[in-house]
Design a protein around this motif. Structure first.
Motif, mmCIF file in Angstrom:
data_model
loop_
_atom_site.group_PDB
_atom_site.id
_atom_site.type_symbol
_atom_site.label_atom_id
_atom_site.label_comp_id
_atom_site.label_asym_id
_atom_site.label_seq_id
_atom_site.Cartn_x
_atom_site.Cartn_y
_atom_site.Cartn_z
ATOM 1 N N LYS A 1 21.880 4.803 -4.583
ATOM 2 C CA LYS A 1 20.758 4.597 -3.680
ATOM 3 C C LYS A 1 19.596 3.972 -4.448
ATOM 4 C CE LYS A 1 21.864 8.122 -0.239
ATOM 5 N NZ LYS A 1 21.327 9.252 0.569
ATOM 6 N N LYS A 2 18.522 3.717 -3.743
ATOM 7 C CA LYS A 2 17.369 3.083 -4.380
ATOM 8 C C LYS A 2 16.876 3.929 -5.551
ATOM 9 C CE LYS A 2 15.623 0.736 -0.238
ATOM 10 N NZ LYS A 2 14.489 0.612 0.708
ATOM 11 N N GLY A 3 16.342 3.238 -6.536
ATOM 12 C CA GLY A 3 15.818 3.938 -7.695
ATOM 13 C C GLY A 3 16.930 4.532 -8.533
ATOM 14 N N ASN A 4 16.733 5.719 -8.988
ATOM 15 C CA ASN A 4 17.679 6.374 -9.886
ATOM 16 C C ASN A 4 18.560 7.384 -9.158
ATOM 17 O OD1 ASN A 4 18.279 5.852 -12.520
ATOM 18 N ND2 ASN A 4 16.781 7.254 -13.412
ATOM 19 N N VAL A 5 18.620 7.309 -7.843
ATOM 20 C CA VAL A 5 19.364 8.296 -7.055
ATOM 21 C C VAL A 5 20.857 7.951 -7.071
ATOM 22 C CG1 VAL A 5 19.645 9.364 -4.795
ATOM 23 C CG2 VAL A 5 17.353 8.751 -5.620
ATOM 24 N N MET A 6 21.680 8.944 -7.386
ATOM 25 C CA MET A 6 23.116 8.719 -7.531
ATOM 26 C C MET A 6 23.884 9.983 -7.180
ATOM 27 S SD MET A 6 25.068 7.565 -11.046
ATOM 28 C CE MET A 6 23.874 6.243 -11.259
ATOM 29 N N ASP A 7 25.032 9.809 -6.528
ATOM 30 C CA ASP A 7 25.934 10.914 -6.225
ATOM 31 C C ASP A 7 27.334 10.468 -6.654
ATOM 32 O OD1 ASP A 7 27.709 12.756 -5.000
ATOM 33 O OD2 ASP A 7 26.221 13.230 -3.480
ATOM 34 N N TYR A 8 27.827 11.050 -7.746
ATOM 35 C CA TYR A 8 29.050 10.604 -8.409
ATOM 36 C C TYR A 8 29.995 11.801 -8.456
ATOM 37 C CZ TYR A 8 31.610 8.377 -12.410
ATOM 38 O OH TYR A 8 32.528 7.819 -13.256
ATOM 39 N N ARG A 9 31.151 11.692 -7.788
ATOM 40 C CA ARG A 9 32.110 12.798 -7.759
ATOM 41 C C ARG A 9 33.522 12.258 -7.955
ATOM 42 N NH1 ARG A 9 29.224 17.221 -5.176
ATOM 43 N NH2 ARG A 9 27.320 16.417 -4.200
ATOM 44 N N THR A 10 34.293 12.970 -8.749
ATOM 45 C CA THR A 10 35.672 12.553 -8.990
ATOM 46 C C THR A 10 36.513 13.760 -9.386
ATOM 47 O OG1 THR A 10 37.091 11.042 -10.252
ATOM 48 C CG2 THR A 10 35.213 11.986 -11.415
ATOM 49 N N SER A 11 37.803 13.682 -9.125
ATOM 50 C CA SER A 11 38.715 14.750 -9.519
ATOM 51 C C SER A 11 40.042 14.133 -9.942
ATOM 52 C CB SER A 11 38.934 15.741 -8.367
ATOM 53 O OG SER A 11 39.466 15.074 -7.240
ATOM 54 N N GLY A 12 40.765 14.880 -10.777
ATOM 55 C CA GLY A 12 42.057 14.386 -11.239
ATOM 56 C C GLY A 12 42.520 15.137 -12.460
ATOM 57 N N LYS A 13 43.423 14.509 -13.198
ATOM 58 C CA LYS A 13 43.981 15.111 -14.396
ATOM 59 C C LYS A 13 43.549 14.325 -15.630
ATOM 60 C CE LYS A 13 48.202 17.311 -12.628
ATOM 61 N NZ LYS A 13 47.888 18.671 -13.131
ATOM 62 N N PHE A 14 43.279 15.046 -16.711
ATOM 63 C CA PHE A 14 42.970 14.426 -17.998
ATOM 64 C C PHE A 14 43.645 15.249 -19.071
ATOM 65 C CE2 PHE A 14 40.067 13.725 -21.692
ATOM 66 C CZ PHE A 14 40.353 12.366 -21.855
ATOM 67 N N LEU A 15 44.514 14.615 -19.847
ATOM 68 C CA LEU A 15 45.289 15.294 -20.884
ATOM 69 C C LEU A 15 46.041 16.495 -20.319
ATOM 70 C CD1 LEU A 15 42.722 15.139 -23.840
ATOM 71 C CD2 LEU A 15 44.669 13.629 -23.402
ATOM 72 N N GLY A 16 46.588 16.320 -19.113
ATOM 73 C CA GLY A 16 47.431 17.339 -18.498
ATOM 74 C C GLY A 16 46.713 18.452 -17.776
ATOM 75 N N LYS A 17 45.377 18.446 -17.769
ATOM 76 C CA LYS A 17 44.614 19.506 -17.110
ATOM 77 C C LYS A 17 43.865 18.964 -15.892
ATOM 78 C CE LYS A 17 43.858 22.282 -21.286
ATOM 79 N NZ LYS A 17 42.846 22.934 -22.165
#
Length: 242
Positions: free
Chosen positions: A73-89
């Motif tokens: 969004k404008k300025g420094n507004v951010m909504d960042y979401r993610t899910s998954g596996k990394f190194l088997g976890k």
């Protein structure tokens, strides 16, 4: 005789105009790969109220798969979401900024998520990091409850695009120089380059696909060179208005 001279003169003027027109088209279509990349990156930094959905797969020395989205969004507004596996976890990650505070980390971790004043370099840290290296590096940091790298504004000096080209040496099905590729309804330009990270000149080999209409990245592959072996990462991006 004078009529013939007039006709030849008119033909010369017509040919001159056509030549100038063709030169203009060639100059536009045959920009250097670095110019194409720089224009994409400048456009990326201007986005506001945009959403990007992404899917990532990493194999080789380091493995992982993630899906998620980032809302800018404008300025420094951010909504960042993610899910998954990394190194088997399994991991469920987030990075949230309301313009004043930045919070983020791993929801399933025993460690507490981090919280800090929103850095002025957050947006370039995320977007330039994404355009030059991809998202996987900062996602790996979030799994350990660490903030994204170089959100202090130094990302431009930290990551360097080197030897940008429209084709690499003997790649399978590589595009011809400055050739447009079509993917469904998209016209794409492919830029190959070597990624320099700090003092390491060739930390990775990158292939970046840019949507010619939106001038935004749409797909990348990167081979990251580690001492223990290479990691192969593919990232797909889908942009929309928020």
């Amino acid at each position: 005789m004078s009529a013939l001279i007039r006709r030849l003169s008119g033909l010369f003027i017509l040919l001159t105009l056509l030549t100038l027109s063709a030169s203009t088209i060639v100059a536009d279509d045959y920009r250097s790969p670095k110019e194409v990349f720089d224009k994409m990156e400048a456009n990326l930094m201007k986005i506001k109220n945009r959403r990007v959905k992404f899917r990532i797969e990493a194999t080789g020395a380091v493995t992982g798969t993630f899906e998620g989205e980032i809302l800018f969004k404008k300025g420094n507004v951010m909504d960042y979401r993610t899910s998954g596996k990394f190194l088997g976890k399994d991991h469920k990650l987030f990075l949230l900024c309301d313009g004043a505070k930045l919070r983020g980390g791993n929801s399933g971790s025993e460690k507490s998520p981090f919280e800090m004043d929103a850095p002025a370099g957050l947006r370039p840290g995320i977007l330039i990091g994404m355009s030059r290296m991809g998202l996987m590096h900062n996602i790996a940091r979030l799994t350990g409850n660490k903030p994204p790298d170089r959100i202090d504004g130094s990302v431009y000096q930290w990551l360097v695009v080197q030897d940008a080209a429209y084709a690499k040496e003997n790649p399978p099905d590589s595009p011809l120089a400055t050739a447009e590729l079509k993917q469904k309804d998209k016209k794409l330009i492919v830029v190959f380059y070597k990624l320099g990270v700090e003092n390491e000149k060739n930390a990775g080999d990158v292939e970046l696909w840019i949507d010619k209409k939106t001038n935004l990245p749409t797909f990348r592959t990167i081979t990251v060179h580690f001492s223990q072996g290479d990691m192969f990462v593919t990232e797909k991006y889908e942009w929309s208005k928020a």
